[in-house]
Design a protein around this motif. Structure first.
Motif, PDB file in Angstrom:
ATOM      1  N   LEU A  49      45.045  39.192  32.637  1.00 34.28           N
ATOM      2  CA  LEU A  49      45.270  37.895  33.272  1.00 34.28           C
ATOM      3  C   LEU A  49      46.767  37.751  33.501  1.00 34.28           C
ATOM      4  O   LEU A  49      47.546  37.697  32.547  1.00 34.28           O
ATOM      5  CB  LEU A  49      44.779  36.744  32.391  1.00 34.28           C
ATOM      6  N   HIS A  50      47.180  37.705  34.752  1.00 31.18           N
ATOM      7  CA  HIS A  50      48.588  37.567  35.111  1.00 31.18           C
ATOM      8  C   HIS A  50      49.092  36.163  34.780  1.00 31.18           C
ATOM      9  O   HIS A  50      48.307  35.230  34.636  1.00 31.18           O
ATOM     10  CB  HIS A  50      48.752  37.788  36.618  1.00 31.18           C
ATOM     11  N   PRO A  51      50.415  35.992  34.730  1.00 29.39           N
ATOM     12  CA  PRO A  51      50.982  34.651  34.534  1.00 29.39           C
ATOM     13  C   PRO A  51      50.602  33.729  35.694  1.00 29.39           C
ATOM     14  O   PRO A  51      50.330  34.187  36.801  1.00 29.39           O
ATOM     15  CB  PRO A  51      52.489  34.889  34.533  1.00 29.39           C
ATOM     16  N   ARG A  52      50.581  32.455  35.424  1.00 31.66           N
ATOM     17  CA  ARG A  52      50.370  31.380  36.398  1.00 31.66           C
ATOM     18  C   ARG A  52      48.988  31.369  37.042  1.00 31.66           C
ATOM     19  O   ARG A  52      48.829  30.824  38.125  1.00 31.66           O
ATOM     20  CB  ARG A  52      51.469  31.384  37.457  1.00 31.66           C
ATOM     21  N   CYS A  53      47.983  31.963  36.418  1.00 27.32           N
ATOM     22  CA  CYS A  53      46.634  31.738  36.924  1.00 27.32           C
ATOM     23  C   CYS A  53      46.114  30.478  36.232  1.00 27.32           C
ATOM     24  O   CYS A  53      46.506  30.177  35.102  1.00 27.32           O
ATOM     25  CB  CYS A  53      45.708  32.938  36.744  1.00 27.32           C
ATOM     26  N   LYS A  54      45.259  29.712  36.931  1.00 22.37           N
ATOM     27  CA  LYS A  54      44.810  28.413  36.419  1.00 22.37           C
ATOM     28  C   LYS A  54      43.300  28.396  36.286  1.00 22.37           C
ATOM     29  O   LYS A  54      42.582  28.871  37.163  1.00 22.37           O
ATOM     30  CB  LYS A  54      45.236  27.296  37.369  1.00 22.37           C
ATOM     31  N   PHE A  55      42.846  27.791  35.188  1.00 27.85           N
ATOM     32  CA  PHE A  55      41.424  27.628  34.932  1.00 27.85           C
ATOM     33  C   PHE A  55      41.140  26.150  34.740  1.00 27.85           C
ATOM     34  O   PHE A  55      41.761  25.508  33.895  1.00 27.85           O
ATOM     35  CB  PHE A  55      41.008  28.399  33.683  1.00 27.85           C
ATOM     36  N   TYR A  56      40.203  25.610  35.499  1.00 27.47           N
ATOM     37  CA  TYR A  56      39.772  24.224  35.362  1.00 27.47           C
ATOM     38  C   TYR A  56      38.365  24.259  34.782  1.00 27.47           C
ATOM     39  O   TYR A  56      37.421  24.655  35.463  1.00 27.47           O
ATOM     40  CB  TYR A  56      39.794  23.513  36.715  1.00 27.47           C
TER      41      TYR A  56
END
Length: 197
Positions: A49-56
């Motif tokens: 998981l790379h930096p700055r990925c977002k999970f809602y």
């Protein structure tokens, strides 16, 4: 908040939003339903998981299979009871938006800027090219390539081409993951598996 094995590489600068994330982080105040549902984000073996990925994760979990790459600026919204299910050996490139509930089959590549809508089901070893859209409730059969500005421009792979696509894709993913495991920790802080629940 996030569950992953030691072999996974998870950047410290990912963000998880929603009440499921808050319940998972607050062990004492978590409801029985939230505890039973498991972590809002679950990552399989050797995934990155790379930096700055977002999970809602307000309305459902996100489950990522093993040997997957989730690039920076990806937004995944888990919706419904099943949430977002991502199979093994999937590559999700930057700026992809996935809205759950949906299922993404093993070996699928989502190219930069594409979108996957609610209720969509992608079969194994599909490729959705840059800026293409898989609409709400759409089912895409295995080994399909979606390309071009017309959402109906598709080609289904078969025979020797399909076999080559599947076997070479996994070899390339394994090499890419090995490279990222060496490179990402040099440029970004990583989460440690023992620090998360």
């Amino acid at each position: 908040m996030i569950r992953f094995p030691d072999s996974a590489v998870v950047a410290d600068h990912i963000s998880i939003h929603g009440t499921r994330a808050a319940a998972a982080a607050d062990g004492a105040g978590a409801t029985a339903a939230a505890a039973e549902a498991g972590p809002p984000v679950s990552v399989g073996e050797s995934s990155v998981l790379h930096p700055r990925c977002k999970f809602y994760v307000e309305h459902g979990p996100v489950v990522i299979g093993s040997h997957c790459i989730v690039s920076e600026l990806v937004e995944i919204t888990g919706g419904g009871a099943g949430g977002v299910q991502i199979g093994d050996y999937c590559h999700i490139e930057p700026k992809v938006v996935i809205t759950g509930p949906c299922q993404i089959g093993a070996g699928t590549t989502l190219r930069s800027g594409c979108r996957v809508g609610r209720g969509a089901v992608l079969g194994d070893n599909c490729r959705v090219n840059a800026l293409c859209v898989v609409g709400d409730g759409e089912t895409v059969p295995a080994l399909t390539v979606i390309f071009g500005p017309d959402p109906h421009q598709r080609r289904q792979l078969s025979g020797a081409i399909a076999d080559e696509h599947v076997t070479s894709g996994r070899d390339v993913m394994d090499k890419h993951i090995d490279y990222l495991k060496q490179t990402l920790p040099k440029y970004s802080r990583m989460k440690q598996a023992k620090q998360t629940q």
